[in-house]
Design a protein around this motif. Structure first.
Motif, PDB file in Angstrom:
ATOM      1  N   ALA A 141      37.884  45.058  46.147  1.00  0.00           N
ATOM      2  CA  ALA A 141      36.628  45.256  46.824  1.00  0.00           C
ATOM      3  C   ALA A 141      36.847  46.409  47.764  1.00  0.00           C
ATOM      4  O   ALA A 141      38.125  45.497  48.849  1.00  0.00           O
ATOM      5  CB  ALA A 141      35.784  43.938  46.579  1.00  0.00           C
ATOM      6  N   ASN A 254      37.193  50.160  36.567  1.00  0.00           N
ATOM      7  CA  ASN A 254      36.957  48.966  36.443  1.00  0.00           C
ATOM      8  C   ASN A 254      36.470  47.983  35.382  1.00  0.00           C
ATOM      9  O   ASN A 254      36.480  47.286  34.079  1.00  0.00           O
ATOM     10  CB  ASN A 254      34.667  49.415  36.467  1.00  0.00           C
ATOM     11  CG  ASN A 254      34.428  47.085  36.907  1.00  0.00           C
ATOM     12  OD1 ASN A 254      33.155  47.377  36.016  1.00  0.00           O
ATOM     13  ND2 ASN A 254      34.975  47.146  37.728  1.00  0.00           N
ATOM     14  N   ASP A 292      36.239  47.244  41.976  1.00  0.00           N
ATOM     15  CA  ASP A 292      35.253  46.906  41.743  1.00  0.00           C
ATOM     16  C   ASP A 292      34.380  48.213  42.616  1.00  0.00           C
ATOM     17  O   ASP A 292      34.437  48.788  43.476  1.00  0.00           O
ATOM     18  CB  ASP A 292      35.238  45.769  42.875  1.00  0.00           C
ATOM     19  CG  ASP A 292      33.890  45.657  43.144  1.00  0.00           C
ATOM     20  OD1 ASP A 292      32.967  46.049  42.862  1.00  0.00           O
ATOM     21  OD2 ASP A 292      33.380  44.087  43.971  1.00  0.00           O
TER      22      ASP A 292
END
Length: 325
Positions: A141, A254, A292
């Motif tokens: 992330a 993803n 992410d």
């Protein structure tokens, strides 16, 4: 109004240019056509672009600020897509100076150009999933710490993010950095695994599979990547809580795929089994990448739609046409 695109003869830059030109934008493309891989492929990409009235190409080294300014001239540049860089993790072990020159001096030269433009509406630049280094938290992330790079390439990309943030803080023009995750597709780079594997399997040679095949990559098809780049370019960031118009996004699929699954799909597309040589992990490499993408999906509606079962056969079809095999 013109869009300045660096790395225009590169893999991603070429595809971004095609979309911008197709929708009627004026594009000034910069590239130094270096020989990190065969410049003939770069020139072949350029040949696809040079028939467009809205395209102007300049062979320029972005690490030479005066040459960059001369190439832009009096053009009304308001947006910049800065994709030029010295790519590749493994090559950074051999030629570190190329990375400092292209990725840091070149990045700073482009920022200097942007801050002196009369009206820089948006500066979009390429970072890399490599900045996550040895992170073990999955998925990666943008909020994760990225201060443990495992390659010089990754370190230069993280440095670019920091330099860009400082420029937005000091000079106020909007910037967005994009951390790309393993981009593949037609007109791709010959130094990347899919191209290397395809060539070797077609030619009946053994492929080298590192970490004994225990690898996963968030393989992202080029059309999905370009869709994300265009969405970002058209939507400069609003000021954050500190008043700075700056943001970072992951741009990936993803969906990490096992390397051995990629090889299976490739074997099917080619119609031939691979002869695999299983080897240890290489220095500077990581076992898994996993993006992410919730931020770019939430903010801009980015939604990658191309699985490897679709994207890899498209690449193989292009490879056979381009190489006439």
């Amino acid at each position: 109004m013109a869009i300045l695109l660096t790395g225009a003869a590169g893999f991603i830059g070429f595809h971004v240019a095609q979309v911008l030109l197709a929708r009627g934008d004026e594009v000034i493309g910069l590239d130094n056509l270096n020989d990190y891989y065969d410049p003939a492929l770069k020139r072949a990409r350029l040949a696809q672009l040079q028939g467009h009235n809205g395209f102007r190409f300049c062979e320029v080294d972005i690490a030479e600020p005066e040459d960059v300014k001369a190439a832009v001239g009096k053009a009304d540049v308001r947006r910049i897509v800065h994709l030029a860089a010295q790519a590749g993790v493994r090559y950074s072990l051999i030629n570190p100076y190329a990375y400092i020159r292209a990725n840091m001096m070149g990045h700073t030269a482009m920022l200097e150009l942007a801050r002196h433009l009369p009206n820089c509406e948006h500066f979009v630049y390429a970072s890399s999933s490599s900045v996550y280094g040895g992170n073990t938290k999955l998925p990666f992330a943008v909020e994760d710490r990225v201060d443990s790079p495992v390659s010089l390439y990754a370190a230069t990309k993280k440095a670019d993010e920091l330099i860009s943030y400082a420029y937005t803080h000091l000079f106020g023009f909007p910037q967005t950095g994009l951390r790309f995750f393993t981009v593949y597709g037609p007109w791709g780079r010959p130094d990347m695994a899919l191209y290397i594997f395809t060539r070797a399997i077609i030619e009946g040679r053994r492929i080298q599979v590192f970490n004994h095949g225990d690898m996963q990559r968030d393989f992202t098809y080029i059309d999905d990547i370009v869709d994300g780049v265009i969405r970002v370019l058209d939507n400069p960031p609003p000021p954050d809580e500190s008043g700075r118009p700056y943001r970072l996004y992951n741009i990936g699929n993803n969906k990490p795929e096992p390397l051995l699954r990629l090889i299976e799909v490739l074997e099917t597309a080619i119609g031939r089994k691979a002869d695999k040589e299983l080897l240890p992990m290489q220095p500077g490499d990581v076992p898994v990448t996993y993006a992410d993408i919730s931020a770019i999906s939430h903010d801009l509606g980015f939604n990658p739609v191309t699985p490897i079962e679709v994207g890899i056969p498209r690449f193989v079809d292009w490879y056979r046409r381009y190489h006439k095999v």
